[in-house]
Design an enzyme around this catalytic site. Structure first.
Site, PDB file in Angstrom:
ATOM      1  N   HIS A  54      64.541  16.328  95.296  1.00 38.61           N
ATOM      2  CA  HIS A  54      64.700  17.237  96.445  1.00 38.61           C
ATOM      3  C   HIS A  54      63.907  18.510  96.187  1.00 38.61           C
ATOM      4  CE1 HIS A  54      67.873  18.676  93.766  1.00 38.61           C
ATOM      5  NE2 HIS A  54      68.094  19.723  94.527  1.00 38.61           N
ATOM      6  N   HIS A  56      64.519  21.795  95.930  1.00 40.68           N
ATOM      7  CA  HIS A  56      64.947  23.055  95.304  1.00 40.68           C
ATOM      8  C   HIS A  56      64.026  23.437  94.147  1.00 40.68           C
ATOM      9  CE1 HIS A  56      69.338  22.818  96.982  1.00 40.68           C
ATOM     10  NE2 HIS A  56      68.493  23.390  97.830  1.00 40.68           N
ATOM     11  N   ASP A  58      64.446  24.669  91.254  1.00 42.16           N
ATOM     12  CA  ASP A  58      64.753  24.230  89.886  1.00 42.16           C
ATOM     13  C   ASP A  58      64.512  22.723  89.700  1.00 42.16           C
ATOM     14  OD1 ASP A  58      67.093  23.918  91.600  1.00 42.16           O
ATOM     15  OD2 ASP A  58      68.207  23.368  89.791  1.00 42.16           O
ATOM     16  N   HIS A  59      63.875  22.088  90.698  1.00 41.10           N
ATOM     17  CA  HIS A  59      63.494  20.671  90.580  1.00 41.10           C
ATOM     18  C   HIS A  59      61.995  20.450  90.799  1.00 41.10           C
ATOM     19  CE1 HIS A  59      67.728  19.264  90.483  1.00 41.10           C
ATOM     20  NE2 HIS A  59      67.862  20.501  90.934  1.00 41.10           N
ATOM     21  N   HIS A 113      73.669  17.188  99.495  1.00 39.15           N
ATOM     22  CA  HIS A 113      73.296  18.424  98.794  1.00 39.15           C
ATOM     23  C   HIS A 113      72.179  19.098  99.592  1.00 39.15           C
ATOM     24  CE1 HIS A 113      72.412  21.174  95.511  1.00 39.15           C
ATOM     25  NE2 HIS A 113      71.169  20.730  95.427  1.00 39.15           N
ATOM     26  N   ASP A 137      70.684  16.370  92.112  1.00 35.39           N
ATOM     27  CA  ASP A 137      71.900  17.174  92.287  1.00 35.39           C
ATOM     28  C   ASP A 137      72.883  16.498  93.236  1.00 35.39           C
ATOM     29  OD1 ASP A 137      70.750  19.088  90.664  1.00 35.39           O
ATOM     30  OD2 ASP A 137      70.404  20.545  92.274  1.00 35.39           O
ATOM     31  N   HIS A 175      71.635  18.537  85.802  1.00 32.58           N
ATOM     32  CA  HIS A 175      72.229  19.750  85.220  1.00 32.58           C
ATOM     33  C   HIS A 175      73.298  19.411  84.185  1.00 32.58           C
ATOM     34  CE1 HIS A 175      70.519  22.799  88.005  1.00 32.58           C
ATOM     35  NE2 HIS A 175      70.548  21.819  88.896  1.00 32.58           N
TER      36      HIS A 175
HETATM   37 FE    FE Z   1      69.486  21.819  90.816  1.00 34.08          FE
HETATM   38 ZN    ZN Z   2      69.544  21.363  94.114  1.00 30.64          ZN
END
Ligand code: FE
Ligand code: ZN
Length: 257
Positions: A54, A56, A58-59, A113, A137, A175
């Site tokens: 996805h 985001h 942090d990905h 998410h 996530d 995570h």
């Molecule tokens: Fe994440």
């Molecule tokens: Zn995420």
């Protein structure tokens, strides 16, 4: 295919899929480029694919730098993420397939998410071995992702798809949230002996600074409250006998935990 787990940011994991015979690698959700580049240099391997779950940051944070270092890399993501994943070239639909080395993964559309989230499932090469699920996530060890762009009904449907995979599936989530997730789970499902045992194991792992990822899907089915919406214990904790409402209320409690 070997899976190498890399630590990134404060609590992210990046997964490097490595094929020794061709000396090529693919990366799942590169939060940042540095740990990936370092590992690739050690292996002297070429990066051929980025598999994003996805959009985001942090990905996908490492996408651009990895593309600069490996101009031939192909960037994959969900079709609904068009315009949100840096460098995305392949727009994957539910039930489509992707190839890496000698392996084929199934793409599973898992909105909740985010509205565009996908998971990648590599069935086992040999029936007796575990398969590998890269679920970003959506499903966490002992938990699930927050609902940023989806409804509880969508998320339950997505988690149900993941729950239908074989028990002997390694769950590679993005995570290290496991300890906190299980602390929360115990507040609802404290009599669950499998959960108590898992909590003790995870506590020991974390006290030694060790990762709790991957987990096994069979363990998740027995201990993760976000896969157990039809269990009487969880329904009574949520004061509901409706699966979606049970899930929604448990998710709401976790948001405030
Ligand atoms: Fe994440
Ligand atoms: Zn995420």
């Amino acid at each position: 295919m070997q899976v190498i787990r890399l630590e990134a940011l404060s609590d992210n994991y990046i997964f490097l899929l490595y094929d020794r015979t061709q000396n090529i690698a693919a990366v799942v959700d590169p939060a940042e480029a540095e740990p990936v580049l370092k590992q690739l240099a050690e292996l002297k391997a070429e990066l051929v694919a980025i598999f994003n779950t996805h959009h985001h940051q942090d990905h996908v944070g490492g996408n651009q730098q990895l593309m600069q270092q490996f101009p031939a890399v192909t960037v994959y993501g969900g079709i609904e993420d068009r315009g949100r994943i840096p460098g995305q070239q392949v727009f994957l639909e539910d039930n489509s397939h992707i190839k890496f080395a000698n392996r084929v993964a199934e793409v599973i559309f898992v909105p909740g998410h985010t509205r565009a989230h996908i998971a990648y499932y590599f069935p086992p090469e040999v029936a007796s071995e575990p398969g590998d699920l890269f679920c970003g996530d959506t499903l966490f060890a002992g938990g699930c992702g927050r609902l940023f762009e989806g409804t509880p009904a969508q998320m339950i449907n997505s988690l149900n798809k993941l729950r239908s995979l074989p028990d002997n599936t390694r769950v590679w989530c993005a995570h290290e949230y496991t300890l906190k997730n299980l602390q929360f789970a115990l507040t609802l499902d404290g009599e669950n002996a499998d959960l108590q045992k898992r909590f003790d194991e995870v506590k020991a792992y974390r006290s030694r600074g060790e990762a709790t990822i991957p987990s096994l899907l069979g363990v998740e089915k027995r201990t993760n409250p976000f896969l157990r919406w039809e269990q009487p214990t969880l329904q009574s904790a949520a004061k509901s006998n409706d699966p979606v409402q049970t899930f929604a209320r448990i998710r709401g409690m976790k948001d405030k935990f």
